[in-house]
Design an enzyme around this catalytic site. Structure first.
Site, PDB file in Angstrom:
ATOM      1  N   ASP A   1       0.820  -1.214   0.000  1.00 48.60           N
ATOM      2  CA  ASP A   1       0.000   0.000   0.000  1.00 48.60           C
ATOM      3  C   ASP A   1       0.851   1.261   0.000  1.00 48.60           C
ATOM      4  OD1 ASP A   1      -1.468  -2.260   0.980  1.00 48.60           O
ATOM      5  OD2 ASP A   1      -3.069  -0.898   1.579  1.00 48.60           O
TER       6      ASP A   1
ATOM      7  N   SER B   1      -5.098  -9.447   6.426  1.00 46.25           N
ATOM      8  CA  SER B   1      -4.547  -8.121   6.699  1.00 46.25           C
ATOM      9  C   SER B   1      -4.012  -8.145   8.125  1.00 46.25           C
ATOM     10  CB  SER B   1      -5.681  -7.094   6.557  1.00 46.25           C
ATOM     11  OG  SER B   1      -5.293  -5.863   7.078  1.00 46.25           O
TER      12      SER B   1
ATOM     13  N   ASP C   1      -7.673   2.813  12.094  1.00 40.54           N
ATOM     14  CA  ASP C   1      -6.362   3.448  12.131  1.00 40.54           C
ATOM     15  C   ASP C   1      -6.365   4.844  11.529  1.00 40.54           C
ATOM     16  OD1 ASP C   1      -5.039   1.521  13.545  1.00 40.54           O
ATOM     17  OD2 ASP C   1      -4.539   0.339  11.779  1.00 40.54           O
TER      18      ASP C   1
ATOM     19  N   ARG D   1      -0.524   3.631  17.358  1.00 41.26           N
ATOM     20  CA  ARG D   1      -0.802   4.663  16.368  1.00 41.26           C
ATOM     21  C   ARG D   1      -0.528   6.078  16.843  1.00 41.26           C
ATOM     22  NH1 ARG D   1       0.259   1.518  12.412  1.00 41.26           N
ATOM     23  NH2 ARG D   1      -1.443   0.186  11.676  1.00 41.26           N
TER      24      ARG D   1
END
Lengths: 409, 409, 409, 409
Positions: free
Chosen positions: B18, B180, B128, B99
């Site tokens: 990505d 994922s 996220d 995060r």
């Protein structure tokens, strides 16, 4: 008129050493009639064998055995499961839930036989005295409450055995009893002995109900549970009543060593104690229920259930069953539980029960979800607007600070 | 001036497919310089191998790798452990905690290199994006935020691979990727594939970190953890730093299959998702910490910790780290944690971690307890007065009702 | 087929400038039929005079006026009073409670007339758009939602007036309108103008419903309210229905300047706003209700009500009426409210309403209390035992510390 | 050795009839030395006049008067104001806050003079005995606690007067005393007499501190208060210390009849009581503080403060000051309070204090807000995405139901 002013007392009688000594003590000390009340909450048939004769042999004028097992499941266990209440994160409230039911029926019997007092065999350091007497206070504040362990001079099993021997009352109770236990349909608890030092691991000989996880089968087992509006209705697709459901879950849970707990807890009376608990079927049931909740509650509902569950658990633990607050929380929980319909598969293996599949017609993670077109339910572009407003307070605060300082933070 | 008005963007770069595609897309679409930012939060050395070259090959003007592992443990993991926060009863918040740290450092780098925008590779349906952008809002509301997955036309791995192929950018990414994942020092998460149907058990091939409990050693293992005022300080009596502590707990936990979780959770953006999580060391650490809390918190303190833990967990999950509320709760939790000193032994066996011994100089269940004479601390007779007043509201209510009805209830 | 794909839209229509412009805009822009829906929630007869003609004159194909006043009181106001919900400590939720009712009935009408869309005239910065659309989401997720203020180019009253003038639609709306208001049976709110600066005192000309407290009668007034299981039933001993009850309380409250509030509040969309509110009858009713609760709830019940009230208020404010969580909390509150029976006298004087007498058959502070002999209910000696166990955790902690340090703390 | 085994007791002495009788009773009954401890918490100079002589005349070996007024304000009142704690929605905790401070200093004196016991003059039905003894338990569990009202035979003022007369101890105390009162810098409370019937309005003669609102000035008064990180620092721009601040607010509040409260409350010991309270300055201060909070807390922070405030208030009321939980909550509140900087104007009029202007450098409703361009902070278009995801759970639930039923709900 008796010397104490009390004519007739109903005693919560178990047939154990303590209550076997309490019967003659009440007769002797208070000069009153003693009626034994035995609540069958699933403590086991061997506990009830010949209990009426035993009560009479101790001096009771009568002995009433009530089968409360189904009521225990439907009116006490199920609401607590629906609340998801686990005291201090670990204890599944087995003894706590049973006490108000027992005490409530004891009061009913007291009314029927025209007693003017109720008695129990709980010690003065524990939680159960509170649970019994809180129920008496709420349902029969006019009855006298007698708690011999808080008032008589006896302090040990030896004292009790001597007391019985003096009176020629036979008992099969042994001089030594390492652990103090309480059993019912939902669980068995263990206290005392080596358990009392928190630096001792749980002693292997304390556990009585479940297999040692290391000795449990090397191949796990799956069990499917069905729920209808919060109530479990079937095991592996077969409809079962509440009593059978708990018994069957206990049986398979025990084989796989499920439901052992080791906890240092805060008692109602302000001290800490350490207890071991075995709740095989209950652990399976609560895992299944919680997993189904995951499908049907949105975030706010989940938070409310978590919050109500904590409060409900505290009320149950501290004996506050017959209160305004317990009723109100239960009403709220019941409203949530109305959505908990569906099926869960739980895997049992070496001491643990873990949900592995879940389905519900009320699922917010519906199998039909994929068929909702992107445009119908969720546009990724919506996320930008969502995030900007969701975080707006932080942005405003930061911008204010930047403006105040004449530039970047 | 670039066509977009943006001159320089700092991208949270992982080296995966990505973000490898996002680098050239940002260059092409926005006409701006792209600086890659790599946060090492313990996702694994193989993830970082050659990452700077890869970033440059994709078109980044530079690539900065920050080692944030220790800060991750001390400033994010430890406070969350102290709060006892477990999202919706199961998720140990591994991704959630990382995060805000990553995004905060990304902002720092953006300031250093004079960037006017920040970008991330999160999808528009997940949590996220919220966590990144909540941090940007709180710390750098003046920076533009670019979230390509919400705006570009690409929808699949095939699209990304084709996009890279067109531009002659090499990639080792495969066309098929079932799951994922997100990994760091604390955990690894898995979503997608067969996991997406809640009627599938967790697929065996999804798990990557921990042994299958059924294949774990038949003999369990014990590990002793020491804590000093809320902070873990030693394993088996050997002092270790925060990074080593987590790594060693991960190693032994993985061997014993500890820390697998299967959860259907409520995402911040309003939908449900199902995730599998592996948190081997974290599960051991939280079990140990909770068991020590049992010794040192009284009932009110335990309730407060439970309550604050729920709130703190929600804030962490929803990305609300840099907020007034998270700071305030953490201050409260830190006050409680100051008492959490002592040692706990945890037994690892076939997928689970269970505390078996606990000791603390601050224990309210002190080993010296027995030496408190009965008269010094607890008189059984006190219980009667306690219970009478503890249950007084119920008694008054019942008496009022009896008086009103002219007799017994 | 219309150009927008929408055939028929039901608009929540007030007859004010905004919705008067929205009708022709929907016709023009979407090429669809517009049905006006007017909810009478007690905003005042003058607001409804000739409204059907006005709607048609604006281009609506029909106009339906529903009298929702009684339903508003019984199904929205009373549950909120029972929850004791006051948003952020001050706002009595007048607008918030009305929106879900209005939107729910708008959906009903949309179904009846076969509409495929619903529209409202709320701005994009406020709470009401959320409340309308949350209701649409819960009850009619298939209907399109049209929110012209978020999409059209017009930004001011001048724009709207010009738009109407172009189309030859007459309006009595003035160019200048200082304050933005919302009125119903429960309250009127005021925003805008001088109110927007928090360093301005509330402007005298903003208030419209209540007397200025300084101009209110120098002699106060007493009003007696009766409640039956949570529901108000009589004023000064005279039974009145829900609608009349609120109207009469409003009348007397307004005379005495009761119910003015000035608040800076956190909006659902993340920003703060300042609002003035007038809730004369509601303020009297909530004071009376709360005072009766004082008599009948024990401490735990009071805490639960406080806690549920905070949560319920947040749900109502943020438009989350048709949710699992609101239903569950209301079920809990209803359980508590079942005890709220009795009579309260409230004194109105110069801007405030204060309960001065209370009585209840369910009182835990019963008039019969004195007749409970000391021995029956409360022994002073019980207090010693109570206190010793109530404070036992602190005592144990202190003794442990003393023992550890070899003597006194 | 004394006959009781107690050598020296420190008595919390007020100079009133009760403690005047307790001094000789302790000497007589326990055969010990009695040291009088007088805490000046602002109960009024007349209460302290000649108090040392009076103590000695009653038989005390010494009398120590400690001025605790400033510590009372900074360490007890300010944290409680910051927590926004108001017990059961009405009571500003005046007596509750003072007791732990008094008892803590009493313990300090007991250590200094080598006492082995502490005593107080609280009755056995009230809250204060709990507050004193909870402090003793936490700080001096080794000291004996003597509570004469729970043990002696005297039951009335007549009994006490006769007891003193017998011993030739003079007293100015009257035979009749209608109301029981407690005064300090923060408030005065009134109980007893006609107050005891909840159907009596507050008797006019009970109030002693504040003007009757109906007799207060017809023209209101404005007062400006400044705060710095949670602490009040100035009145009308003039910097004042904590003691002067409260005194000046009391003076002006009293003139305007501010701060009268009439409450039926749940006592710690399980019964209800009715009390009247006057807290003129405190009411002004809490109104000002709350209004400033409105500017600086976002929604989550406000909710946390509300929640912590409820819990903190319960702890203060029930005497649980010296506990883990109070400390932890205070730490959380202090973190929030760090943002409460700014100025508030409060209007006093006929019994009430109402904030009318607010400003803060930390305001999230900044005066600079208008200068944030629409593009910088808030796009109306963001609201659509926000609302769609904010309400997504409801939409999904409704769609699921529609799909299940094969069409519209």
């Amino acid at each position: 008129m008796s010397k104490s002013g009390i004519q007739k007392v109903v005693l919560a009688y178990s047939g154990g050493l303590d209550t076997s000594a309490i019967v003659p003590w009440l007769v002797d000390e208070l000069g009153c009639e003693v009626v034994a009340f035995v609540a069958d909450v699933g403590q086991g048939e061997h506990e009830l064998d010949g209990i009426e004769e035993k009560a009479r042999a101790s001096g009771a004028s009568g002995c009433y055995v009530y089968d409360l097992r189904e009521e225990f499941v439907t009116d006490y266990i199920y609401p607590t499961v629906q609340a998801g209440s686990v005291y201090e994160g670990r204890y599944l409230l087995g003894t706590s839930m049973a006490r108000p039911l027992i005490a409530m029926k004891q009061v009913e019997l007291a009314r029927e036989v025209g007693a003017d007092a109720v008695a129990h065999g709980c010690t003065g350091k524990g939680n159960d005295q509170v649970r019994f007497e809180a129920t008496f206070a709420a349902l029969a504040p006019d009855l006298k409450v007698i708690a011999p362990w808080r008032t008589w001079g006896m302090r040990s099993r030896e004292d009790l055995l001597a007391y019985l021997a003096e009176r020629g009352i036979e008992t099969t109770a042994s001089k030594e009893k390492i652990y103090s236990r309480d059993a019912n349909l939902w669980h068995i608890s263990h206290e005392g002995g080596l358990i009392e030092s928190t630096t001792n691991p749980p002693p292997a000989d304390a556990w009585t109900l479940t297999a040692d996880p290391s000795a449990a089968p090397d191949v796990g087992m799956e069990v499917a549970l069905s729920f209808d509006r919060g109530t479990p209705t079937a095991i592996n697709g077969e409809r079962v009543g509440p009593l059978e459901l708990i018994e069957r879950l206990n049986a398979i849970g025990s084989v796989h060593g499920v439901g052992r707990v080791d906890l240092v807890e805060n008692r109602t009376v302000g001290m800490k104690s350490r207890g071991l608990y075995e709740t095989p079927g209950g652990t399976i049931l609560m895992e299944a229920y919680a997993s189904l909740e995951e499908l049907v509650y949105d975030r706010d509902a989940m938070r409310l259930r978590q919050d109500l569950g904590l409060k409900f658990g505290d009320l149950v633990y501290t004996g506050k069953w017959f209160t305004q607050t317990r009723e109100a929380i239960q009403a709220g929980v019941a409203s949530l539980a109305a959505r908990v319909t569906g099926e869960v598969t739980v895997k049992l293996f070496k001491g643990h029960a873990t949900a592995i599949t879940r389905s519900s017609p009320n699922s917010l993670y519906s199998e039909d979800f994929a068929t909702f077109g992107e445009d119908e339910v969720y546009h990724q572009g919506d996320a930008e607007g969502f995030i900007r407003l969701f975080t707006l307070p932080e942005r405003i605060a930061a911008l204010s600070k930047q403006h105040a300082s004449g530039g970047k933070a």
